[in-house]
Design a protein around this motif. Structure first.
Motif, PDB file in Angstrom:
ATOM      1  N   THR A  28       0.844  -1.187   0.000  1.00  0.00           N
ATOM      2  CA  THR A  28       0.000   0.000   0.000  1.00  0.00           C
ATOM      3  C   THR A  28       0.880   1.237   0.000  1.00  0.00           C
ATOM      4  N   ILE A  29       0.720   2.053  -1.035  1.00  0.00           N
ATOM      5  CA  ILE A  29       1.384   3.349  -1.091  1.00  0.00           C
ATOM      6  C   ILE A  29       0.377   4.378  -0.591  1.00  0.00           C
ATOM      7  N   GLY A  30       0.646   4.927   0.573  1.00  0.00           N
ATOM      8  CA  GLY A  30      -0.266   5.899   1.171  1.00  0.00           C
ATOM      9  C   GLY A  30       0.293   7.301   1.070  1.00  0.00           C
ATOM     10  N   LEU A  31      -0.567   8.250   0.762  1.00  0.00           N
ATOM     11  CA  LEU A  31      -0.177   9.650   0.682  1.00  0.00           C
ATOM     12  C   LEU A  31      -1.113  10.478   1.536  1.00  0.00           C
ATOM     13  N   GLY A  32      -0.547  11.483   2.182  1.00  0.00           N
ATOM     14  CA  GLY A  32      -1.361  12.337   3.042  1.00  0.00           C
ATOM     15  C   GLY A  32      -0.862  13.764   3.031  1.00  0.00           C
ATOM     16  N   TRP A  33      -1.710  14.675   3.471  1.00  0.00           N
ATOM     17  CA  TRP A  33      -1.373  16.090   3.478  1.00  0.00           C
ATOM     18  C   TRP A  33      -2.391  16.851   4.322  1.00  0.00           C
ATOM     19  N   ASP A  34      -2.009  18.029   4.736  1.00  0.00           N
ATOM     20  CA  ASP A  34      -2.912  18.980   5.373  1.00  0.00           C
ATOM     21  C   ASP A  34      -2.704  20.328   4.700  1.00  0.00           C
ATOM     22  N   VAL A  35      -3.726  21.156   4.747  1.00  0.00           N
ATOM     23  CA  VAL A  35      -3.614  22.514   4.231  1.00  0.00           C
ATOM     24  C   VAL A  35      -3.415  23.451   5.420  1.00  0.00           C
ATOM     25  N   LYS A  36      -2.427  24.326   5.307  1.00  0.00           N
ATOM     26  CA  LYS A  36      -2.156  25.268   6.395  1.00  0.00           C
ATOM     27  C   LYS A  36      -3.383  26.115   6.670  1.00  0.00           C
ATOM     28  N   GLN A  37      -3.696  26.289   7.919  1.00  0.00           N
ATOM     29  CA  GLN A  37      -4.837  27.114   8.279  1.00  0.00           C
ATOM     30  C   GLN A  37      -4.517  28.576   8.032  1.00  0.00           C
ATOM     31  N   LYS A  38      -5.529  29.274   7.548  1.00  0.00           N
ATOM     32  CA  LYS A  38      -5.359  30.698   7.280  1.00  0.00           C
ATOM     33  C   LYS A  38      -5.269  31.479   8.582  1.00  0.00           C
ATOM     34  N   GLU A  39      -4.402  32.467   8.582  1.00  0.00           N
ATOM     35  CA  GLU A  39      -4.358  33.400   9.694  1.00  0.00           C
ATOM     36  C   GLU A  39      -5.241  34.591   9.343  1.00  0.00           C
ATOM     37  N   TYR A 100      -5.860  -1.729 -12.316  1.00  0.00           N
ATOM     38  CA  TYR A 100      -5.018  -2.293 -13.364  1.00  0.00           C
ATOM     39  C   TYR A 100      -4.896  -3.789 -13.126  1.00  0.00           C
ATOM     40  N   PRO A 101      -5.152  -4.661 -14.115  1.00  0.00           N
ATOM     41  CA  PRO A 101      -5.777  -4.274 -15.381  1.00  0.00           C
ATOM     42  C   PRO A 101      -7.271  -4.063 -15.190  1.00  0.00           C
ATOM     43  N   VAL A 135      -5.180  -1.051  -7.258  1.00  0.00           N
ATOM     44  CA  VAL A 135      -6.454  -0.398  -6.970  1.00  0.00           C
ATOM     45  C   VAL A 135      -6.179   0.956  -6.307  1.00  0.00           C
ATOM     46  N   HIS A 136      -6.691   2.003  -6.925  1.00  0.00           N
ATOM     47  CA  HIS A 136      -6.693   3.347  -6.347  1.00  0.00           C
ATOM     48  C   HIS A 136      -7.917   3.421  -5.440  1.00  0.00           C
ATOM     49  N   THR A 137      -7.733   3.782  -4.159  1.00  0.00           N
ATOM     50  CA  THR A 137      -8.829   3.638  -3.203  1.00  0.00           C
ATOM     51  C   THR A 137      -9.841   4.771  -3.225  1.00  0.00           C
ATOM     52  N   GLU A 150      -5.107   9.325   0.589  1.00  0.00           N
ATOM     53  CA  GLU A 150      -5.385   8.459  -0.556  1.00  0.00           C
ATOM     54  C   GLU A 150      -4.374   7.324  -0.552  1.00  0.00           C
ATOM     55  N   GLN A 151      -4.780   6.214  -1.114  1.00  0.00           N
ATOM     56  CA  GLN A 151      -3.900   5.051  -1.192  1.00  0.00           C
ATOM     57  C   GLN A 151      -3.970   4.420  -2.574  1.00  0.00           C
ATOM     58  N   ILE A 152      -2.860   3.840  -2.978  1.00  0.00           N
ATOM     59  CA  ILE A 152      -2.821   2.984  -4.159  1.00  0.00           C
ATOM     60  C   ILE A 152      -2.264   1.646  -3.703  1.00  0.00           C
ATOM     61  N   ILE A 153      -3.081   0.605  -3.847  1.00  0.00           N
ATOM     62  CA  ILE A 153      -2.688  -0.738  -3.410  1.00  0.00           C
ATOM     63  C   ILE A 153      -2.157  -1.504  -4.616  1.00  0.00           C
ATOM     64  N   ILE A 154      -0.965  -2.100  -4.464  1.00  0.00           N
ATOM     65  CA  ILE A 154      -0.280  -2.730  -5.590  1.00  0.00           C
ATOM     66  C   ILE A 154       0.199  -4.126  -5.209  1.00  0.00           C
ATOM     67  N   LYS A 155      -0.122  -5.107  -6.049  1.00  0.00           N
ATOM     68  CA  LYS A 155       0.442  -6.448  -5.885  1.00  0.00           C
ATOM     69  C   LYS A 155       1.780  -6.489  -6.620  1.00  0.00           C
ATOM     70  N   LEU A 156       2.805  -5.967  -5.963  1.00  0.00           N
ATOM     71  CA  LEU A 156       4.091  -5.779  -6.633  1.00  0.00           C
ATOM     72  C   LEU A 156       4.635  -7.081  -7.210  1.00  0.00           C
ATOM     73  N   ASP A 157       4.555  -8.159  -6.441  1.00  0.00           N
ATOM     74  CA  ASP A 157       5.144  -9.420  -6.890  1.00  0.00           C
ATOM     75  C   ASP A 157       4.388 -10.052  -8.056  1.00  0.00           C
TER      76      ASP A 157
END
Length: 252
Positions: A28-39, A100-101, A135-137, A150-157
Protein backbone atom coordinates in the motif's frame (compact mmCIF):
# COMPACT_ATOMS: atom_id res chain seq x y z
CA UNK A 1 10.90 0.44 12.52
CA UNK A 2 10.17 2.24 9.27
CA UNK A 3 12.88 4.28 7.58
CA UNK A 4 12.37 8.04 7.35
CA UNK A 5 13.69 8.86 3.91
CA UNK A 6 15.54 11.94 2.76
CA UNK A 7 15.20 13.41 -0.72
CA UNK A 8 17.06 11.23 -3.22
CA UNK A 9 17.44 8.31 -0.82
CA UNK A 10 16.85 4.79 -2.15
CA UNK A 11 15.97 1.69 -0.16
CA UNK A 12 15.22 -1.97 -0.81
CA UNK A 13 11.53 -2.65 -0.17
CA UNK A 14 12.03 -6.35 0.51
CA UNK A 15 14.50 -6.10 3.38
CA UNK A 16 15.95 -3.20 5.33
CA UNK A 17 19.47 -2.81 6.66
CA UNK A 18 18.34 -4.09 10.07
CA UNK A 19 17.43 -7.46 8.57
CA UNK A 20 13.67 -6.93 8.75
CA UNK A 21 11.81 -8.52 5.82
CA UNK A 22 8.57 -7.35 4.19
CA UNK A 23 5.82 -9.09 2.22
CA UNK A 24 5.54 -7.37 -1.17
CA UNK A 25 2.71 -9.54 -2.47
CA UNK A 26 0.54 -6.53 -1.67
CA UNK A 27 1.98 -3.08 -0.97
CA UNK A 28 0.00 0.00 0.00
CA UNK A 29 1.38 3.35 -1.09
CA UNK A 30 -0.27 5.90 1.17
CA UNK A 31 -0.18 9.65 0.68
CA UNK A 32 -1.36 12.34 3.04
CA UNK A 33 -1.37 16.09 3.48
CA UNK A 34 -2.91 18.98 5.37
CA UNK A 35 -3.61 22.51 4.23
CA UNK A 36 -2.16 25.27 6.40
CA UNK A 37 -4.84 27.11 8.28
CA UNK A 38 -5.36 30.70 7.28
CA UNK A 39 -4.36 33.40 9.69
CA UNK A 40 -7.11 35.97 9.86
CA UNK A 41 -7.37 39.13 11.87
CA UNK A 42 -10.38 40.88 13.35
CA UNK A 43 -11.95 41.87 10.03
CA UNK A 44 -11.40 38.43 8.53
CA UNK A 45 -13.26 36.81 11.40
CA UNK A 46 -15.95 39.49 11.39
CA UNK A 47 -16.70 38.93 7.70
CA UNK A 48 -16.37 35.15 7.85
CA UNK A 49 -12.93 35.01 6.27
CA UNK A 50 -11.49 32.51 8.74
CA UNK A 51 -12.90 29.46 6.96
CA UNK A 52 -10.12 27.06 5.93
CA UNK A 53 -9.56 26.68 2.21
CA UNK A 54 -10.22 23.25 0.71
CA UNK A 55 -7.67 21.73 -1.64
CA UNK A 56 -8.41 18.87 -4.05
CA UNK A 57 -5.18 16.90 -4.43
CA UNK A 58 -5.14 14.02 -6.91
CA UNK A 59 -2.79 11.05 -6.64
CA UNK A 60 -1.61 9.53 -9.93
CA UNK A 61 0.69 6.63 -10.80
CA UNK A 62 2.52 6.14 -14.11
CA UNK A 63 3.45 2.54 -14.95
CA UNK A 64 6.64 2.57 -17.03
CA UNK A 65 8.31 -0.03 -19.23
CA UNK A 66 12.03 -0.77 -19.58
CA UNK A 67 12.44 2.37 -21.70
CA UNK A 68 10.96 4.56 -18.98
CA UNK A 69 7.79 5.13 -21.02
CA UNK A 70 4.04 4.60 -20.54
CA UNK A 71 3.27 1.90 -23.11
CA UNK A 72 -0.55 1.82 -22.97
CA UNK A 73 -2.44 5.13 -22.85
CA UNK A 74 -5.80 3.38 -22.55
CA UNK A 75 -8.94 4.48 -24.35
CA UNK A 76 -11.74 7.01 -24.24
CA UNK A 77 -14.64 6.01 -22.01
CA UNK A 78 -18.06 7.26 -23.12
CA UNK A 79 -21.00 7.64 -20.71
CA UNK A 80 -24.71 7.59 -21.51
CA UNK A 81 -25.04 11.24 -20.47
CA UNK A 82 -22.60 12.25 -23.20
CA UNK A 83 -19.60 12.77 -20.94
CA UNK A 84 -16.27 11.30 -21.96
CA UNK A 85 -13.01 10.65 -20.14
CA UNK A 86 -9.72 9.60 -21.66
CA UNK A 87 -6.73 7.49 -20.58
CA UNK A 88 -9.04 4.83 -19.12
CA UNK A 89 -7.84 1.25 -18.67
CA UNK A 90 -4.20 1.86 -19.54
CA UNK A 91 -0.91 2.19 -17.69
CA UNK A 92 -2.00 5.30 -15.79
CA UNK A 93 -3.77 4.95 -12.45
CA UNK A 94 -5.82 8.01 -11.52
CA UNK A 95 -9.33 9.13 -10.50
CA UNK A 96 -10.87 8.09 -13.84
CA UNK A 97 -9.01 4.78 -14.18
CA UNK A 98 -8.64 3.30 -10.73
CA UNK A 99 -7.60 -0.31 -11.40
CA UNK A 100 -5.02 -2.29 -13.36
CA UNK A 101 -5.78 -4.27 -15.38
CA UNK A 102 -9.34 -3.10 -16.02
CA UNK A 103 -11.21 -6.32 -16.68
CA UNK A 104 -13.54 -6.95 -13.77
CA UNK A 105 -16.37 -4.74 -14.98
CA UNK A 106 -15.49 -1.82 -12.72
CA UNK A 107 -16.53 1.69 -13.71
CA UNK A 108 -14.28 4.69 -14.07
CA UNK A 109 -15.31 5.88 -10.60
CA UNK A 110 -15.47 3.24 -7.92
CA UNK A 111 -17.28 5.13 -5.20
CA UNK A 112 -20.10 7.69 -5.45
CA UNK A 113 -19.96 10.63 -3.05
CA UNK A 114 -21.05 9.65 0.45
CA UNK A 115 -20.15 5.95 0.15
CA UNK A 116 -19.56 4.58 3.69
CA UNK A 117 -15.96 3.69 4.51
CA UNK A 118 -16.87 0.06 5.27
CA UNK A 119 -18.54 -0.31 1.86
CA UNK A 120 -15.44 1.12 0.19
CA UNK A 121 -13.18 -1.31 2.06
CA UNK A 122 -15.32 -4.26 1.05
CA UNK A 123 -15.36 -3.17 -2.60
CA UNK A 124 -11.59 -2.76 -2.65
CA UNK A 125 -11.16 -6.25 -1.17
CA UNK A 126 -13.49 -7.68 -3.83
CA UNK A 127 -11.49 -6.03 -6.60
CA UNK A 128 -8.21 -7.40 -5.26
CA UNK A 129 -9.74 -10.86 -4.79
CA UNK A 130 -10.96 -10.77 -8.40
CA UNK A 131 -7.41 -10.35 -9.61
CA UNK A 132 -6.94 -6.61 -9.97
CA UNK A 133 -3.24 -5.89 -9.56
CA UNK A 134 -3.55 -2.21 -8.65
CA UNK A 135 -6.45 -0.40 -6.97
CA UNK A 136 -6.69 3.35 -6.35
CA UNK A 137 -8.83 3.64 -3.20
CA UNK A 138 -10.57 6.89 -4.04
CA UNK A 139 -10.35 10.64 -4.23
CA UNK A 140 -10.22 12.49 -0.91
CA UNK A 141 -11.13 16.02 -1.92
CA UNK A 142 -9.81 17.92 1.08
CA UNK A 143 -7.03 15.98 2.81
CA UNK A 144 -8.84 16.28 6.15
CA UNK A 145 -8.31 13.67 8.84
CA UNK A 146 -5.38 11.68 10.20
CA UNK A 147 -3.47 8.99 8.34
CA UNK A 148 -3.43 8.41 4.60
CA UNK A 149 -5.67 10.65 2.54
CA UNK A 150 -5.39 8.46 -0.56
CA UNK A 151 -3.90 5.05 -1.19
CA UNK A 152 -2.82 2.98 -4.16
CA UNK A 153 -2.69 -0.74 -3.41
CA UNK A 154 -0.28 -2.73 -5.59
CA UNK A 155 0.44 -6.45 -5.88
CA UNK A 156 4.09 -5.78 -6.63
CA UNK A 157 5.14 -9.42 -6.89
CA UNK A 158 2.36 -10.15 -9.41
CA UNK A 159 2.87 -7.26 -11.83
CA UNK A 160 3.71 -8.21 -15.42
CA UNK A 161 7.41 -8.07 -16.20
CA UNK A 162 6.84 -5.24 -18.69
CA UNK A 163 6.27 -2.87 -15.77
CA UNK A 164 9.74 -1.82 -14.65
CA UNK A 165 8.93 1.29 -12.65
CA UNK A 166 5.99 3.11 -11.05
CA UNK A 167 6.09 6.87 -10.48
CA UNK A 168 3.81 8.46 -7.87
CA UNK A 169 2.77 12.09 -8.19
CA UNK A 170 0.24 14.48 -6.67
CA UNK A 171 -1.41 17.40 -8.48
CA UNK A 172 -3.57 20.17 -7.05
CA UNK A 173 -6.75 20.17 -9.11
CA UNK A 174 -7.19 23.61 -10.73
CA UNK A 175 -4.33 24.80 -8.57
CA UNK A 176 -3.29 27.57 -10.93
CA UNK A 177 -6.74 29.07 -11.46
CA UNK A 178 -7.55 28.82 -7.74
CA UNK A 179 -4.13 30.17 -6.70
CA UNK A 180 -3.50 27.04 -4.64
CA UNK A 181 0.03 25.71 -4.30
CA UNK A 182 2.17 23.28 -2.33
CA UNK A 183 3.70 26.11 -0.33
CA UNK A 184 0.39 26.15 1.55
CA UNK A 185 0.37 22.38 2.11
CA UNK A 186 1.97 20.90 5.21
CA UNK A 187 2.59 17.43 6.64
CA UNK A 188 2.71 16.03 3.09
CA UNK A 189 4.06 12.49 2.98
CA UNK A 190 4.28 9.26 1.03
CA UNK A 191 4.77 5.92 2.73
CA UNK A 192 4.92 2.25 1.82
CA UNK A 193 3.35 -0.56 3.90
CA UNK A 194 3.57 -4.27 3.17
CA UNK A 195 0.74 -6.84 3.07
CA UNK A 196 0.80 -7.12 6.87
CA UNK A 197 0.46 -3.32 7.20
CA UNK A 198 4.06 -3.02 8.39
CA UNK A 199 5.37 0.43 7.45
CA UNK A 200 8.49 0.01 5.33
CA UNK A 201 9.44 3.62 4.71
CA UNK A 202 8.07 7.14 4.84
CA UNK A 203 9.12 10.33 3.07
CA UNK A 204 7.85 13.67 4.37
CA UNK A 205 8.12 16.89 2.39
CA UNK A 206 6.75 20.08 3.93
CA UNK A 207 7.71 23.68 4.60
CA UNK A 208 10.39 23.71 1.91
CA UNK A 209 11.02 26.86 -0.19
CA UNK A 210 10.96 24.77 -3.37
CA UNK A 211 7.25 24.07 -2.78
CA UNK A 212 6.29 27.71 -3.21
CA UNK A 213 4.13 28.40 -6.28
CA UNK A 214 4.29 24.76 -7.39
CA UNK A 215 1.10 22.85 -8.16
CA UNK A 216 2.37 19.30 -8.78
CA UNK A 217 4.83 17.08 -6.95
CA UNK A 218 6.55 13.87 -8.05
CA UNK A 219 6.80 12.23 -4.64
CA UNK A 220 8.68 9.01 -5.36
CA UNK A 221 9.08 5.89 -7.45
CA UNK A 222 9.40 2.15 -7.03
CA UNK A 223 11.38 0.10 -9.54
CA UNK A 224 12.66 -3.41 -10.19
CA UNK A 225 16.20 -4.23 -9.10
CA UNK A 226 17.96 -7.62 -9.02
CA UNK A 227 14.72 -9.58 -8.78
CA UNK A 228 13.23 -7.29 -6.14
CA UNK A 229 11.88 -3.78 -5.79
CA UNK A 230 13.45 -0.55 -4.59
CA UNK A 231 11.88 2.75 -3.60
CA UNK A 232 13.36 6.20 -4.18
CA UNK A 233 12.25 9.49 -2.62
CA UNK A 234 12.20 12.14 -5.37
CA UNK A 235 10.42 15.30 -4.22
CA UNK A 236 10.46 17.03 -7.62
CA UNK A 237 8.16 20.06 -7.78
CA UNK A 238 6.48 21.31 -10.96
CA UNK A 239 4.51 24.42 -11.87
CA UNK A 240 1.75 22.68 -13.87
CA UNK A 241 -1.43 21.46 -12.15
CA UNK A 242 -2.25 19.04 -15.01
CA UNK A 243 -0.75 15.54 -14.83
CA UNK A 244 -1.22 15.12 -18.59
CA UNK A 245 1.48 17.77 -19.09
CA UNK A 246 3.81 15.67 -16.93
CA UNK A 247 2.76 12.51 -18.77
CA UNK A 248 4.13 13.88 -22.06
CA UNK A 249 7.65 13.26 -20.76
CA UNK A 250 6.86 9.54 -20.45
CA UNK A 251 5.19 8.97 -23.81
CA UNK A 252 7.04 7.85 -26.96
Amino acid sequence: MAINLQKGQTIDLRKNDKGESFDLSQVTIGLGWDVKQKESGFFGKFFGGSKDEEYDLDVIAFLLDSNGKVENLGRDLNFSNGNKVGLHGGDIIFFNSMTYPSGSGTSSMLFPDGTPKYTMQQKIKQLLDKGELIVHTGDNLTGEGDGDDEQIIIKLDSLPVKIEKIIFLVCIYQGISKNQQFGKVENAFIRACDKNNKEIAKYTLSNSPELENKHSLIFGETYRHSGGWKFRAIGETLHTDNFVEILKKYVN
